[in-house]
Motif scaffolding. Sequence first.
Motif, short mmCIF file in Angstrom:
data_model
loop_
_atom_site.label_atom_id
_atom_site.label_comp_id
_atom_site.label_asym_id
_atom_site.label_seq_id
_atom_site.Cartn_x
_atom_site.Cartn_y
_atom_site.Cartn_z
N HIS A 1 1.73 3.33 -2.90
CA HIS A 1 0.79 4.26 -3.53
C HIS A 1 0.97 5.85 -3.09
CE1 HIS A 1 -2.85 5.62 -4.88
NE2 HIS A 1 -3.48 6.17 -3.92
N VAL B 1 -2.16 0.26 -5.21
CA VAL B 1 -3.14 0.30 -4.42
C VAL B 1 -4.23 -0.79 -4.84
CG1 VAL B 1 -4.77 2.16 -5.30
CG2 VAL B 1 -4.57 1.81 -2.88
N PHE C 1 0.88 -1.20 -0.11
CA PHE C 1 -0.08 -0.03 -0.11
C PHE C 1 0.91 1.19 0.06
CE2 PHE C 1 -1.86 3.75 2.22
CZ PHE C 1 -2.85 3.73 1.18
N ARG D 1 -6.60 7.56 4.69
CA ARG D 1 -5.75 6.92 5.44
C ARG D 1 -5.85 7.12 6.83
NH1 ARG D 1 -4.54 2.17 4.65
NH2 ARG D 1 -2.33 1.21 5.60
N PHE E 1 -3.06 -3.81 -3.44
CA PHE E 1 -3.22 -4.00 -1.89
C PHE E 1 -4.67 -4.36 -1.62
CE2 PHE E 1 -5.28 -1.33 1.51
CZ PHE E 1 -4.57 -2.11 2.56
N HIS E 2 -5.58 -4.00 -2.48
CA HIS E 2 -7.10 -4.22 -2.52
C HIS E 2 -7.28 -5.75 -2.75
CE1 HIS E 2 -8.69 0.36 -2.99
NE2 HIS E 2 -8.14 0.00 -1.90
#
Lengths: 212, 212
Positions: free
Chosen positions: B46, B97, B43, B172, B100-101
């Motif tokens: 990003h 990102v 993450f 975040r 990461f998801h």
Amino acid sequence: MRSYSTSVLAHLFGIISIILLLVWLLHYREGIEYDSDNPLRVFNVHPFLMFFGFIFLVGQAIMSYHTVPGTHETQKIVHMTLHFIAIILGIVGICAVFKFHDMVNLVDVYSLHSWIGIGTFCLVGLQWLFGLTFMFPGSRQSRASLAPWHIAGGRALFYMAICAALTGLMERTAMLKLQPHQRESHLINFLGLSILLFGVFVDVTVGLAHFA
Amino acid sequence: MRSYSTSVLAHLFGIISIILLLVWLLHYREGIEYDSDNPLRVFNVHPFLMFFGFIFLVGQAIMSYHTVPGTHETQKIVHMTLHFIAIILGIVGICAVFKFHDMVNLVDVYSLHSWIGIGTFCLVGLQWLFGLTFMFPGSRQSRASLAPWHIAGGRALFYMAICAALTGLMERTAMLKLQPHQRESHLINFLGLSILLFGVFVDVTVGLAHFA
């Protein structure tokens, strides 16, 4: 002519933003009331006045040199007066959120949103006072040398206000614990995009006018 | 001379932002690594690439007409090349990102941050393609009539990217459930303010140059 078409788009997104904001606060949320016992109704005064009272009017004031018919002097008075009203309404909007924090015992001024918002608001106040120099007869030359700073600074401050609005929407979404793809989340996202596009078209209207 | 002093401030806040971002991601967080098994390290690619790779380089590209010595043609090539590198690094940052998801089974593209970010990034890509018309010999007149739109649109897109960064920091902060007045929250707030001021001074540098 070029500036004219972008100022129409600015008005369009400004009005869409006000409508989405009202649908959000009146239909999905508790309504808007400063003197309420319900802290959530008090809170809602904040987003309403900070957008409709402050950002929308400041946007109109910025565009007044391109949208208000009449002499340069008339446009200048509209520009100054709209900013004055926007600042007064903005003060009420900021008081609302402090009143809400008092009612529910929340900490004041800790988030990035609050830092950007308060910083921007204070600088807009200073910029307004500094702008008064353009209202009084004075050396034409010194005013001409101040104008670029006033214009470039004003555009930057307006965009900082848009940033404050968008970070505020993010903060509220997190506080309300809205879920992804919930209808209210989508409404807030469209509201945010609409506010951003209002900012963009106000800025582009001023930007294009420099080349006219 | 006026533009010069504001571009120094832009560089100052750009460098401060990179330092604060690195302190945040390397000291307070897990570090930065695209090919990691730890999703948090993935993450972190990003925010790092979207600021240092994309926004910082786009800011430099925008200011290149005022900071790069040499002919207008040289400045134009620097302007185009920096944008090209920024877009490539931005694509990697966006891929990070999504990766990461996938790793943690999170929903994609639901927040206001993601809507603003993806919308802005696509428009920057289009603006870059549209900008290629300035690289080829063509009618001087038609290029001159496109330039105001390219400049006003580019400034607006740059500010939209700053809005994406700030809403991203808000998102975040909420996801990490940081508490008010925690040291990391303050760091992120200062990072946000610094990114905002980088945007302001890049914009003011371009704005003042119109009056020079």
